[in-house]
Design an enzyme around this catalytic site. Structure first.
Site, PDB file in Angstrom:
ATOM      1  N   ASP A  47       0.856  -1.187   0.000  1.00 56.12           N
ATOM      2  CA  ASP A  47       0.000   0.000   0.000  1.00 56.12           C
ATOM      3  C   ASP A  47       0.894   1.239   0.000  1.00 56.12           C
ATOM      4  OD1 ASP A  47      -1.740   2.064   0.540  1.00 56.12           O
ATOM      5  OD2 ASP A  47      -2.791   1.012   2.163  1.00 56.12           O
ATOM      6  N   LEU A  69       1.532   5.596 -10.732  1.00 51.80           N
ATOM      7  CA  LEU A  69       0.177   5.567 -11.283  1.00 51.80           C
ATOM      8  C   LEU A  69      -0.865   5.271 -10.211  1.00 51.80           C
ATOM      9  CD1 LEU A  69       0.902   3.209 -14.355  1.00 51.80           C
ATOM     10  CD2 LEU A  69       1.019   5.711 -14.319  1.00 51.80           C
ATOM     11  N   HIS A 111      -7.626  17.301 -14.377  1.00 49.11           N
ATOM     12  CA  HIS A 111      -8.534  17.877 -13.389  1.00 49.11           C
ATOM     13  C   HIS A 111      -7.814  18.806 -12.403  1.00 49.11           C
ATOM     14  CE1 HIS A 111     -11.810  15.703 -15.119  1.00 49.11           C
ATOM     15  NE2 HIS A 111     -11.054  14.608 -15.108  1.00 49.11           N
ATOM     16  N   TYR A 134     -10.576  15.453  -6.155  1.00 55.51           N
ATOM     17  CA  TYR A 134      -9.619  14.674  -6.948  1.00 55.51           C
ATOM     18  C   TYR A 134      -8.578  15.621  -7.555  1.00 55.51           C
ATOM     19  CZ  TYR A 134      -8.016  11.836 -10.964  1.00 55.51           C
ATOM     20  OH  TYR A 134      -7.267  11.175 -11.906  1.00 55.51           O
TER      21      TYR A 134
HETATM   22  C1  15L Z   1      -9.076  11.558 -15.008  1.00 55.56           C
HETATM   23  O1  15L Z   1      -8.074  12.004 -14.491  1.00 55.56           O
HETATM   24  C2  15L Z   1      -9.873  10.498 -14.344  1.00 55.56           C
HETATM   25  O2  15L Z   1      -9.083   9.594 -13.612  1.00 55.56           O
HETATM   26  C3  15L Z   1     -10.761   9.751 -15.302  1.00 55.56           C
HETATM   27  O3  15L Z   1     -11.734   9.083 -14.522  1.00 55.56           O
HETATM   28  C4  15L Z   1     -11.429  10.692 -16.319  1.00 55.56           C
HETATM   29  O4  15L Z   1     -12.296  11.579 -15.662  1.00 55.56           O
HETATM   30  C5  15L Z   1     -10.388  11.501 -17.050  1.00 55.56           C
HETATM   31  O5  15L Z   1      -9.570  12.181 -16.124  1.00 55.56           O
HETATM   32  C6  15L Z   1     -11.018  12.517 -18.010  1.00 55.56           C
HETATM   33  O6  15L Z   1     -10.950  13.723 -17.748  1.00 55.56           O
HETATM   34  O7  15L Z   1     -11.604  12.081 -19.007  1.00 55.56           O
END
Ligand code: 15L
Length: 265
Positions: A47, A69, A111, A134
């Site tokens: 972990d 990752l 994001h 996130y």
């Molecule tokens: C990400 O970072 C996410 O992990 C994934 O679930 C999607 O939301 C992706 O971005 C995205 O923006 O398409």
């Protein structure tokens, strides 16, 4: 180069491990789950939020680099997101300093800037503008990487990945898609580029309608080959397309993700 890949059993890991092997690297897998069938690499089940467990992985063999990752790929509450993204990154960076491992390549995310209104092409110098907890976790993990690059001279490349998928399936993906092959090219460049220090790139393919600037990645040697536009004819319109195009984070920027930072029983 001997590369530790965390989250090696995840969706990106299962593409990247064979890709790095094909590029001539040695790979050591690390995941919270046991080695998947067919993954023929040395493996640690541990972990990444546990600094002692992480240190034990580093003590088991010499390493040249880490590709991080591991982490929950969707929204959590704030504490969960900070644990998943910041604590894991910090545990790895501490182990890298302790064991003399000089380079980290991190699966950050679009994001981190997802609440940026969709207007001009977004660069790496735009202000951090997360769309979710996130995204907050990804911004903070990048900040810890920057700190360790400055303090200890580590090389730390944050790859703000768009939409890692076998192929694009929505209008937004025409801008945000990262193909499997380009993902391997991106990580290979981030692992081998000369002395990047702390650097950020956008992890998308060479999409005609890209929302993010590919030049910072190209400067680090990332030469994407795929273009989501090749699939445009297969993609039909959806009612949610206009809302998903308002902010670069797409659905994560929508009200359905608004919730209190701290979950209470
Ligand atoms: C990400 O970072 C996410 O992990 C994934 O679930 C999607 O939301 C992706 O971005 C995205 O923006 O398409």
């Amino acid at each position: 180069m001997r590369v530790l890949v965390t989250g090696a059993a995840g969706s990106i890991g299962r593409v990247l491990v064979p890709g790095l092997l094909a590029a001539g690297h040695e790979v050591v897998g690390l995941d919270i789950v046991p080695v998947p069938e067919g993954a023929d690499v040395p493996w640690h089940t541990a972990d990444c939020t546990d600094p002692d467990a992480v240190d034990a992985v580093f003590a088991a063999q010499p390493l040249d680099a880490v590709v991080h990752l591991a982490g929950h790929p969707d929204e959590l509450d704030l504490a969960g997101s900070l644990t998943s993204h910041v604590v894991t990154t910090a545990a790895l960076l501490d182990a890298m300093v302790a064991h003399g491992v000089p380079r980290l390549v991190y699966a950050s995310s679009n994001h981190a800037v997802g609440r940026t209104p969709r207007a001009d092409r977004v660069g790496v110098d735009t202000r951090p503008r997360p769309d979710t907890f996130y995204g907050v976790g990804k911004v903070a993990a990048e900040a810890v990487m920057s700190l360790y690059a400055d303090r200890y001279g580590l090389d730390a490349v944050a790859c703000r990945i768009g939409s890692f998928l076998p192929r694009p399936t929505t209008a937004r993906h025409l801008s945000t898609w990262l193909s499997h092959d380009d993902c391997v090219r991106m990580v290979e460049a981030a692992l081998t580029t000369q002395a990047p220090g702390f650097a950020v790139l956008y992890g998308i393919s060479a999409n005609t309608d890209a929302w993010w600037d590919l030049e910072p990645g190209r400067a680090l040697g990332y030469a994407p080959q795929d273009d989501a536009a090749a699939y445009a004819d297969e993609i039909g319109p959806r009612p949610e397309d206009p809302a998903e195009a308002a902010y670069v984070g797409g659905p994560f920027a929508g009200e359905e993700f608004w919730r209190p930072a701290l979950s209470r029983p």
